[in-house]
Design a protein around this motif. Sequence first.
Motif, PDB file in Angstrom:
ATOM      1  N   SER A 137       0.948  -1.109   0.170  1.00  0.00           N
ATOM      2  CA  SER A 137       0.338   0.020  -0.322  1.00  0.00           C
ATOM      3  C   SER A 137       1.093   1.022  -0.088  1.00  0.00           C
ATOM      4  O   SER A 137       0.762   2.376  -1.315  1.00  0.00           O
ATOM      5  CB  SER A 137      -0.588   0.026   1.099  1.00  0.00           C
ATOM      6  OG  SER A 137      -1.589  -0.675   1.081  1.00  0.00           O
ATOM      7  N   TYR A 138       1.933   0.764   0.717  1.00  0.00           N
ATOM      8  CA  TYR A 138       3.001   2.437   0.946  1.00  0.00           C
ATOM      9  C   TYR A 138       3.735   2.633  -0.030  1.00  0.00           C
ATOM     10  O   TYR A 138       4.016   3.814  -0.914  1.00  0.00           O
ATOM     11  CB  TYR A 138       3.536   2.052   2.462  1.00  0.00           C
ATOM     12  CG  TYR A 138       2.658   3.268   3.809  1.00  0.00           C
ATOM     13  CD1 TYR A 138       3.389   4.581   3.575  1.00  0.00           C
ATOM     14  CD2 TYR A 138       2.353   2.300   4.380  1.00  0.00           C
ATOM     15  CE1 TYR A 138       2.723   5.530   4.665  1.00  0.00           C
ATOM     16  CE2 TYR A 138       1.721   2.980   5.481  1.00  0.00           C
ATOM     17  CZ  TYR A 138       1.361   4.431   5.310  1.00  0.00           C
ATOM     18  OH  TYR A 138       0.859   4.319   6.251  1.00  0.00           O
ATOM     19  N   ILE A 141       1.488   4.621  -2.102  1.00  0.00           N
ATOM     20  CA  ILE A 141       1.223   5.996  -1.793  1.00  0.00           C
ATOM     21  C   ILE A 141       2.743   6.658  -2.276  1.00  0.00           C
ATOM     22  O   ILE A 141       1.885   8.094  -2.514  1.00  0.00           O
ATOM     23  CB  ILE A 141       0.764   5.634  -0.220  1.00  0.00           C
ATOM     24  CG1 ILE A 141      -0.032   4.691   0.318  1.00  0.00           C
ATOM     25  CG2 ILE A 141       0.898   6.883   0.452  1.00  0.00           C
ATOM     26  CD1 ILE A 141      -0.737   4.585   1.587  1.00  0.00           C
ATOM     27  N   CYS A 161       1.668   9.664   6.589  1.00  0.00           N
ATOM     28  CA  CYS A 161       1.917   8.273   5.723  1.00  0.00           C
ATOM     29  C   CYS A 161       2.907   7.920   7.690  1.00  0.00           C
ATOM     30  O   CYS A 161       3.136   6.832   8.372  1.00  0.00           O
ATOM     31  CB  CYS A 161       3.499   8.175   5.002  1.00  0.00           C
ATOM     32  SG  CYS A 161       2.280   8.254   3.770  1.00  0.00           S
TER      33      CYS A 161
END
Length: 232
Positions: A137-138, A141, A161
Amino acid sequence: MYIAAILGSITILYIVKTEPSLHEPMYYFLCLLLLTDMFLSTSLVPKTLSIFWFNSTEITFAKICVAVVLRGFMIILPIPIMGSRLPYCSSNIIPHSYCKHFSVVSLACADIRPSSYYSVSMVFLVPSVDGFFIAVSYTQILRAIFRMPTKDARLKAFGTCGTHLCAFSALCIPDLFVSLMQRIGSDVPLPVLSVMINVKLLVPPLLHPIIYGVRTKQIRDRLLWILTQKRA
């Protein structure tokens, strides 16, 4: 710590509920995290206090069953199943205020390696799987962040984050540390280990409202506005 954790979580929940600009998926996720923290703390602290205040040291079979059902079915359920099949022929006293799995099976008069191996594997597997999906996911992102046109927007996104990663670390790292210390830290005094286990469940709910309240500008501004209005 319990009172501070509950009050902090309720404050953030109230701010998110009453501020329309915070009705977004990120803040809904934050509310779910805080509710989880509140339930986690509430399931531990009252029992701990009842031990100290009323010498209520027994955990009934009805309460254990309820805890198993609420805790989860696929990951947690094998643990009590394996533990219930072990013969217990000595003391039935555990040095903790809740049913820590390894503490319970350690009382058995049989080989506890299968149960111990399973619980250790879950300690590593669950955070690893969660960490994998978080990393994926990051990655997405960060790709989106680096495509942002301005430096300020990128810094704001990095701050969000960082807040999420701090909350995740505060939850997972102490759990991993305590689980390992309970199995390999034979020189750790029992009272110290017991305190560490209880603090491990109290520190994350205490830190999460602070982390999100301090690092999230919308929540911080809304809290300051509420305090200013009440003083006026």
